[in-house]
Scaffold this motif. Structure first.
Motif, PDB file in Angstrom:
ATOM      1  N   GLN A 202      20.144  10.088  21.671  1.00 28.56           N
ATOM      2  CA  GLN A 202      21.461   9.502  21.905  1.00 28.56           C
ATOM      3  C   GLN A 202      21.892   8.729  20.671  1.00 28.56           C
ATOM      4  O   GLN A 202      21.054   8.125  19.985  1.00 28.56           O
ATOM      5  N   VAL A 203      23.182   8.736  20.408  1.00 27.98           N
ATOM      6  CA  VAL A 203      23.733   8.084  19.217  1.00 27.98           C
ATOM      7  C   VAL A 203      24.697   6.980  19.632  1.00 27.98           C
ATOM      8  O   VAL A 203      25.554   7.188  20.504  1.00 27.98           O
ATOM      9  N   ILE A 204      24.561   5.813  18.988  1.00 28.71           N
ATOM     10  CA  ILE A 204      25.531   4.734  19.177  1.00 28.71           C
ATOM     11  C   ILE A 204      26.585   4.877  18.077  1.00 28.71           C
ATOM     12  O   ILE A 204      26.268   4.712  16.894  1.00 28.71           O
ATOM     13  N   PRO A 205      27.817   5.206  18.434  1.00 31.12           N
ATOM     14  CA  PRO A 205      28.844   5.454  17.410  1.00 31.12           C
ATOM     15  C   PRO A 205      29.337   4.168  16.764  1.00 31.12           C
ATOM     16  O   PRO A 205      29.237   3.087  17.345  1.00 31.12           O
ATOM     17  N   PHE A 206      29.880   4.301  15.564  1.00 28.74           N
ATOM     18  CA  PHE A 206      30.428   3.147  14.857  1.00 28.74           C
ATOM     19  C   PHE A 206      31.481   2.420  15.686  1.00 28.74           C
ATOM     20  O   PHE A 206      31.599   1.197  15.639  1.00 28.74           O
ATOM     21  N   ARG A 207      32.258   3.179  16.457  1.00 33.16           N
ATOM     22  CA  ARG A 207      33.349   2.573  17.220  1.00 33.16           C
ATOM     23  C   ARG A 207      32.859   1.590  18.279  1.00 33.16           C
ATOM     24  O   ARG A 207      33.645   0.807  18.815  1.00 33.16           O
TER      25      ARG A 207
END
Length: 280
Positions: A202-207
């Motif tokens: 899972q990726v935590i986005p910059f936004r």
């Protein structure tokens, strides 16, 4: 147990608890077996083993009389003296050897990374590019040994023995380690890993902005045969924590997963960034 490191770690934790319950200081216990207090702490941390005569002397000092428990601890001391598969790579830092040993005994690793791809998911070229930039300038032979170790560690994933839940900051996907092609291949490997039943990415986005623990990567290692352990790598020394710290980090990790995109949306982002790399 397959990992002597895990056995030593659990034995050390038992000895530390027994010493504290007996009201004996590390210095007093060290005198019993004629070692320094720092050596005793290394035994309690599972970094080194302990021989049967010294173990019996400590158990006597701690007032441990239960014959079954004493036999169990003596058996653990014998098992802890065995050599793991990583022993053939003799020049590995002791802290790294300890982590590999614990990882080999775990049934699940929860890994949060802010800057780099988790070691269990790195390609050989990515790992080589990272290792080559070590400030201590390892020789080409040493670099290849480190890469070989990392590739062998990944057999835990490919064999299905270990479940990995990896949460990555989006920065991991953009940091061009090894060049555009190496990074594109690494992102492809991440996509392929995410298709395995025992791997979640899972990726935590910059936004997402600010989020819990955004400045600190960590691993939570969970075991069938013992309590979990938190591992945090540091420049001046690695930290292993148990008990309440494991519970706190598990709460933080669950918060990170909630802040991250779903595995499906994460894969879509990885693929988009990968395709952009291929065009460079």
């Amino acid at each position: 147990m397959e990992s002597p490191t895990f056995v030593r770690f659990q034995l050390g934790a038992q000895l530390r608890r027994a010493r504290e319950e007996a009201g004996v200081t590390a210095e007093q216990a060290a005198e019993v077996i004629e070692v320094s207090a720092s050596t005793l702490r290394r035994i309690e941390a599972g970094r080194v083993g302990i021989k049967a005569p010294a173990l019996n002397a400590l158990l006597d000092r701690y007032g441990m009389t239960d014959p079954e428990l004493r036999d169990l601890l003596l058996s653990m001391a014998r098992s802890g003296k065995q050599r793991g598969w990583w022993a053939k790579y003799g020049d590995l830092p002791s802290s790294y050897r300890q982590y590999i040993g614990l990882e080999s005994a775990a049934d699940e690793v929860q890994n949060f990374e802010t800057l780099v791809v988790p070691g269990l998911l790195q390609t050989a070229d990515y790992a080589r590019a990272m290792t080559s930039e070590d400030a201590f300038e390892p020789s080409p032979e040493a670099v290849e040994r480190r890469v070989a170790v990392r590739m062998q560690r990944q057999e835990l994933i490919t064999s299905g023995k270990l479940r990995l839940v990896a949460v990555l900051d989006e920065a991991v996907l953009h940091r061009q380690i090894g060049g555009a092609k190496v990074m594109a291949d690494q992102l492809t490997a991440l996509l392929e890993a995410g298709e395995r039943w025992n791997v979640t990415v899972q990726v935590i986005p910059f936004r997402e902005g600010a989020y819990a623990s955004m400045l600190s990567s960590f691993h939570i290692l969970n075991f069938t045969d013992g309590p979990g352990v938190v591992y945090i790598e540091g420049i001046t020394g690695d930290l292993y924590a148990e008990g309440e710290d494991v519970r706190r980090c598990t709460v933080i990790f669950n918060s990170l997963r909630a802040a991250a995109m779903s595995p499906t949306d994460s894969a879509a982002m990885i693929e988009e960034i990968r395709d952009a790399r291929r065009e460079e």
